[in-house]
Enzyme design. Structure first.
Site, PDB file in Angstrom:
ATOM      1  CE  LYS A   1      -0.408  -0.243   5.046  1.00 52.58           C
ATOM      2  NZ  LYS A   1      -1.223  -0.816   6.131  1.00 52.58           N
TER       3      LYS A   1
ATOM      4  NE  ARG B   1      -7.125   0.170  10.529  1.00 52.25           N
ATOM      5  CZ  ARG B   1      -5.845   0.006  10.166  1.00 52.25           C
ATOM      6  NH1 ARG B   1      -5.029   1.041  10.135  1.00 52.25           N
ATOM      7  NH2 ARG B   1      -5.383  -1.186   9.849  1.00 52.25           N
TER       8      ARG B   1
ATOM      9  CG  HIS C   1      -4.326  -4.707  11.839  1.00 48.92           C
ATOM     10  ND1 HIS C   1      -3.195  -5.288  11.301  1.00 48.92           N
ATOM     11  CD2 HIS C   1      -4.036  -3.393  11.976  1.00 48.92           C
ATOM     12  CE1 HIS C   1      -2.272  -4.352  11.114  1.00 48.92           C
ATOM     13  NE2 HIS C   1      -2.750  -3.197  11.526  1.00 48.92           N
TER      14      HIS C   1
ATOM     15  NE  ARG D   1      -3.209  -8.014   7.618  1.00 49.77           N
ATOM     16  CZ  ARG D   1      -3.807  -8.542   8.693  1.00 49.77           C
ATOM     17  NH1 ARG D   1      -4.399  -9.719   8.617  1.00 49.77           N
ATOM     18  NH2 ARG D   1      -3.796  -7.884   9.840  1.00 49.77           N
TER      19      ARG D   1
ATOM     20  CE1 TYR E   1      12.614  32.806   1.624  1.00 49.20           C
ATOM     21  CE2 TYR E   1      12.807  30.408   1.666  1.00 49.20           C
ATOM     22  CZ  TYR E   1      12.544  31.587   0.986  1.00 49.20           C
ATOM     23  OH  TYR E   1      12.220  31.539  -0.345  1.00 49.20           O
TER      24      TYR E   1
ATOM     25  CB  CYS F   1      14.273  26.621   0.746  1.00 50.24           C
ATOM     26  SG  CYS F   1      15.468  27.708   1.554  1.00 50.24           S
ATOM     27  CG  MET F   2       8.855  24.225  -2.199  1.00 43.45           C
ATOM     28  SD  MET F   2       7.714  25.118  -3.258  1.00 43.45           S
ATOM     29  CE  MET F   2       6.757  26.033  -2.067  1.00 43.45           C
ATOM     30  CG  ASP F   3      12.102  24.247  -4.778  1.00 48.07           C
ATOM     31  OD1 ASP F   3      11.191  23.423  -4.935  1.00 48.07           O
ATOM     32  OD2 ASP F   3      11.923  25.483  -4.772  1.00 48.07           O
TER      33      ASP F   3
HETATM   34  C1  LIG Z   1      -0.553  -1.809   6.813  1.00 52.12           C
HETATM   35  C2  LIG Z   1      -1.142  -3.058   7.307  1.00 52.12           C
HETATM   36  C3  LIG Z   1      -0.356  -4.195   7.506  1.00 52.12           C
HETATM   37  C4  LIG Z   1       1.159  -4.168   7.416  1.00 52.12           C
HETATM   38  O1  LIG Z   1       1.672  -3.744   8.658  1.00 52.12           O
HETATM   39  P1  LIG Z   1       3.249  -3.658   8.914  1.00 52.12           P
HETATM   40  O2  LIG Z   1       3.344  -3.222  10.329  1.00 52.12           O
HETATM   41  O3  LIG Z   1       3.765  -2.620   7.970  1.00 52.12           O
HETATM   42  O4  LIG Z   1       3.806  -4.982   8.649  1.00 52.12           O
HETATM   43  C5  LIG Z   1      -0.994  -5.369   7.833  1.00 52.12           C
HETATM   44  N1  LIG Z   1      -2.331  -5.430   7.982  1.00 52.12           N
HETATM   45  C6  LIG Z   1      -3.127  -4.344   7.824  1.00 52.12           C
HETATM   46  C7  LIG Z   1      -4.599  -4.481   8.013  1.00 52.12           C
HETATM   47  C8  LIG Z   1      -2.569  -3.123   7.493  1.00 52.12           C
HETATM   48  O5  LIG Z   1      -3.344  -2.058   7.360  1.00 52.12           O
END
Ligand SMILES: *Cc1c(COP(=O)(O)O)cnc(C)c1O
Length: 372
Positions: free
Chosen positions: A39, A135, A165, A221, A267, A313-315
């Site tokens: 992601k 969540r 999760h 995951r 700046y 700065c920005m750049d």
């Molecule tokens: C982002 C995410 C992960 C990955 O988590 P890490 O800590 O980067 O390994 C796994 N499961 C869900 C639901 C996530 O949103």
């Protein structure tokens, strides 16, 4: 390749991705597979090259946050299973179905919206259980039973997985982790009493995979640690896995000059030379995601630390040099140079955030150059 006329770039070491996947694979039970989490443009590393590398290095599935990200992968001819971890409107379920993309599901309203429409083929979904993250997901047993009854009747939806999760898998204190684990077991026993078709199960992010490899079920995951970063300082200190960071950030000196004692830089005149000093200018700034709050932190030139002086700065960013260096001298902002290195963890600490945010903040004005 985009045209690159400015000497500021991120290097992505794809061999490090392979190394990190090999390290976790060794710890997992035989039947636990790897879903590579790509992601947010693969945590800023580049979604397509990282996804391809992960699949070539033992990952068997991919996870993203948005349907847009899944579609990018399909457009790149990647045909591995893809799970979208976030909520996607049922209005787009047919897009997911047509592209063989699995969606996350947990709402009866979502199912109801789909029961009315005619779909060419069912959308595959993984059911999210909220065991304490707070969540998204189904929280109560009664709700779980109701949802399972309705999904059974819904021809447009095919349930192929179940997941949850953990909110504190990377923490020192693990009481809440065990509490979530217990809630999961309770919800799962209700699930199996009410569902007989086979489904895959997954619960483990990087922290859970590294600390509790025996608790991983069918898939992990794996996100942050695939990129070579530890999920937290606690997990890093435990030293249960060896990881190699894949991301480094570099630039080159665009200008070098001597300023006299009492003269100021940038700046707001926030930096004044205490003596005659060499000042270098590098072409990177907050417009690239190089956070303005990094004023006062260091970069590497000739393997030595040089402080960022004056406002970013920005750049452009100015640094104090210990001597004159030629224009074009390499500057490393993240990663190794000579004997020293600047880690994402160090920058995260400096910015009072987590390492996850550092590669994500470097935006796409900075080209990613792939090695390996
Ligand atoms: C982002 C995410 C992960 C990955 O988590 P890490 O800590 O980067 O390994 C796994 N499961 C869900 C639901 C996530 O949103």
């Amino acid at each position: 390749m985009v045209d690159m006329f400015r000497d500021t770039w991120a290097e992505i070491n794809l061999n490090a991705i392979t190394y990190n996947l090999e390290q976790i694979k060794e710890k997992l039970p035989e039947d636990s597979e790897i879903m590579a989490v790509v992601k947010a443009n693969a945590y800023g590393h580049g979604i397509v090259p990282v996804a391809k590398q992960a699949l070539a290095s033992g990952a068997t599935a991919l996870a993203v946050a948005l349907l847009e990200e899944a579609m990018l992968l399909r457009k790149a001819s990647i045909d591995a299973p893809i799970l979208v971890l976030g909520w996607v409107s049922p209005a787009y379920a047919s897009v997911a179905a047509a592209n063989n993309i699995t969606l996350t599901f947990f709402q009866r309203e979502w199912l109801e919206q789909l029961s009315g429409t005619a779909m060419e083929r069912p959308v595959q979904v993984h059911l999210k259980l909220d065991t304490g993250m707070g969540r998204i997901g189904v929280r109560a047993k009664e709700e779980l039973i109701r949802i399972l009854r309705e999904i059974e009747k819904n021809k447009n939806v095919k349930l192929t997985g179940v997941f949850t999760h953990y909110a504190t898998a990377d923490a020192e204190e693990l009481d809440y982790f065990y509490e979530q684990s217990k809630r999961l077991e309770e919800l799962l026993s209700v699930f199996y009493e009410n569902w007989t078709e086979p489904v895959s199960m997954h619960v483990a992010n990087s922290a859970t995979s590294i600390r509790f490899p025996e608790k991983t079920h069918n898939f992990i995951r794996f996100g942050i640690s695939m990129y070579g970063l530890y999920p937290s300082p606690v997990v890093r200190l435990e030293n249960k896995i060896s990881l190699k960071p894949a991301f480094s950030l570099h630039s080159k000196l665009a200008h070098v000059k001597k300023i006299s004692k009492g003269e100021s830089v940038s700046y707001g005149k926030t930096y004044t030379a205490k003596q005659d000093e060499w000042i270098g200018t590098i072409p990177i700034g907050y417009g690239d995601g190089w956070n303005r709050k990094l004023q006062g932190s260091s970069v590497l030139v000739a393997g030595k630390r040089m402080p960022i002086v004056g406002r970013i700065c920005m750049d452009q960013t100015m640094i104090r040099l210990d001597q004159a260096y030629p224009i074009g001298t390499k500057v490393t902002l993240i990663g190794e140079q000579g004997e020293d290195r600047i880690e994402m963890d160090e920058l995260a600490m400096y910015l009072d955030t987590i390492n996850y945010e550092i590669p994500c903040m470097i935006n796409d004005r900075i080209p990613r150059i792939y090695q390996g």
